[in-house]
Design a protein around this motif. Structure first.
Motif, mmCIF file in Angstrom:
data_model
loop_
_atom_site.group_PDB
_atom_site.id
_atom_site.type_symbol
_atom_site.label_atom_id
_atom_site.label_comp_id
_atom_site.label_asym_id
_atom_site.label_seq_id
_atom_site.Cartn_x
_atom_site.Cartn_y
_atom_site.Cartn_z
ATOM 1 N N MET A 34 0.817 -1.129 -0.028
ATOM 2 C CA MET A 34 -0.006 0.125 -0.088
ATOM 3 C C MET A 34 0.752 1.289 0.031
ATOM 4 S SD MET A 34 -2.889 0.981 2.733
ATOM 5 C CE MET A 34 -4.022 -0.313 2.146
ATOM 6 N N VAL A 46 -0.653 1.073 -9.726
ATOM 7 C CA VAL A 46 -1.983 0.252 -9.928
ATOM 8 C C VAL A 46 -2.086 -0.545 -10.819
ATOM 9 C CG1 VAL A 46 -4.479 0.544 -10.584
ATOM 10 C CG2 VAL A 46 -3.637 2.222 -9.240
ATOM 11 N N LYS A 106 -0.803 -3.861 -9.038
ATOM 12 C CA LYS A 106 -1.802 -3.930 -7.961
ATOM 13 C C LYS A 106 -1.208 -3.653 -6.667
ATOM 14 C CE LYS A 106 -4.026 -7.845 -10.319
ATOM 15 N NZ LYS A 106 -4.190 -9.270 -10.438
ATOM 16 N N LYS A 107 -0.686 -2.362 -6.445
ATOM 17 C CA LYS A 107 -0.252 -1.643 -5.311
ATOM 18 C C LYS A 107 -1.392 -0.774 -5.057
ATOM 19 C CE LYS A 107 3.746 -2.993 -5.151
ATOM 20 N NZ LYS A 107 4.446 -3.981 -4.212
ATOM 21 N N TYR A 108 -2.129 -0.945 -3.774
ATOM 22 C CA TYR A 108 -3.134 0.142 -3.314
ATOM 23 C C TYR A 108 -2.547 1.438 -2.937
ATOM 24 C CZ TYR A 108 -5.884 -4.218 -2.341
ATOM 25 O OH TYR A 108 -6.544 -5.465 -2.584
ATOM 26 N N ARG A 116 -13.159 5.911 -5.582
ATOM 27 C CA ARG A 116 -13.286 5.918 -4.117
ATOM 28 C C ARG A 116 -12.431 7.120 -3.607
ATOM 29 N NH1 ARG A 116 -9.379 1.655 -0.389
ATOM 30 N NH2 ARG A 116 -10.670 1.866 1.649
ATOM 31 N N SER A 132 -10.515 2.548 -9.937
ATOM 32 C CA SER A 132 -10.025 1.345 -9.805
ATOM 33 C C SER A 132 -10.215 0.906 -8.177
ATOM 34 C CB SER A 132 -8.466 1.245 -10.101
ATOM 35 O OG SER A 132 -7.803 0.094 -9.394
ATOM 36 N N TYR A 166 -8.167 -0.400 -6.508
ATOM 37 C CA TYR A 166 -6.588 -0.311 -5.931
ATOM 38 C C TYR A 166 -6.276 1.151 -5.862
ATOM 39 C CZ TYR A 166 -5.806 -5.222 -7.010
ATOM 40 O OH TYR A 166 -5.799 -6.467 -7.229
ATOM 41 N N PHE A 167 -7.237 2.191 -6.233
ATOM 42 C CA PHE A 167 -6.948 3.415 -6.173
ATOM 43 C C PHE A 167 -8.021 4.476 -5.474
ATOM 44 C CE2 PHE A 167 -7.355 7.897 -8.150
ATOM 45 C CZ PHE A 167 -6.131 8.442 -7.655
#
Length: 313
Positions: A46, A68, A71-73, A135, A93, A95-96
């Motif tokens: 993360m 992203v 696949k990193k938050y 988000r 996403s 992830y974002f």
């Protein structure tokens, strides 16, 4: 991990001193390859991208896109002044997330950032971002000029009216370069303020993105031992940007050995991390992997569940 790709900002917040750096430092921008490479090398799942104001970085969208894709938050911290103009550069996403800085309702927030109209722009930007499927989270810092009611009002507004996905909160920790040195909260003030704000079931009602350990400590239910730390790692709680760069304090978790401390696990360093020197720094930490435990809960704490934390007087 926390990544600071620049120190420049378009606001002059009273509790922050990033723009007090020399002009030459404020002009620097971390290259995309350097930022992404260091994140990947750290191994952290993360990333919190802070600053300064990250949306002022001309390639911030590319940094986010590449992270992203791996696949990193990613949480992009912003005051939202540029958010509506920059939304087209980003793609929603899981992830974002945008983490928007909101320190109170209109009058209190605009006073905190020393500019009128910022609260209204941030609210409109959050609404537009949510409408487009992003988000949206918030980050709120509270000072000794706040009351339990001002905290309740802004968190109710964010929770019920804006319906942000999650909220982060924190007392204002003293930052030595901040223009305003008179309104940081002390320990006793912090406990009294949050104990009253959390009363009546508010703590359970609000969508707070925090460990119960941190929330218990805020309202004085538990008293963690603390010692000065050399690590530049930033804890996951909100408001951490206001901690002094060179003098950080970390709470000890009851029932653990001295090797397990919140936010004080040494980062794995390599060439890419070592290159991040001078004004543009990378702050990273990795949690130890303890299988079968919730993320962020040290193994020693789980082993000593029967041991009651020491209560404050």
């Amino acid at each position: 991990m926390e990544l600071e790709p620049l120190f420049a900002c378009n606001l002059k917040c009273e509790g922050c001193g990033k723009i007090q750096h020399p002009a030459g430092v404020l002009k620097q921008r971390m290259p995309v390859a350097q930022a992404v490479g260091a994140v990947l090398e750290s191994g952290a799942p993360m990333v919190s991208i802070a600053g300064g104001e990250p949306l002022m970085h001309p390639q911030i969208d590319e940094i986010v896109r590449q992270l992203v894709a791996k696949k990193k938050y990613v949480f992009l911290c912003t005051n939202a002044m540029l958010l509506r103009k920059k939304l087209d550069k980003f793609t929603p996403s899981p992830y974002f997330a945008f983490a928007v800085h909101i320190d109170g309702l209109r009058e209190r927030h605009d006073e905190s950032v020393a500019k009128e109209g910022v609260f209204d722009e941030a609210v409109e930007a959050m609404k537009e971002a949510k409408k487009r499927g992003f988000r949206v989270t918030t980050n709120s810092t509270f000072f000794n000029t706040d009351t339990p009611q001002t905290i309740i009002e802004v968190l109710n507004f964010l929770n019920d009216d804006i319906k942000v996905d999650e909220m982060m909160i924190s007392p204002a920790y003293a930052y030595e370069k901040a223009p305003d040195q008179e309104h940081f909260l002390g320990v006793a003030q912090t406990h009294e303020l949050f104990k009253k704000a959390f009363a009546g079931g508010n703590r359970r009602k609000w969508r707070l993105n925090h460990s119960p350990l941190f929330l218990d400590f805020l309202e004085g239910k538990v008293d963690f031992r603390a010692r000065p730390g050399r690590s530049r790692t930033t804890p996951s709680s909100a408001g951490s940007a206001l901690l002094p760069d060179e003098r950080r304090v970390r709470p000890d978790v009851p029932g653990t050995d001295r090797g397990h401390r919140l936010g004080q696990v040494r980062p794995r360093q390599g060439p890419a991390l070592r290159q991040l020197h001078g004004a543009l720094r990378l702050r990273a930490h990795r949690r130890p992997r303890h299988h079968g435990l919730p993320q962020g809960v040290p193994a020693g704490h789980a082993r000593d569940r029967r041991r009651k934390p020491r209560l404050t007087p």
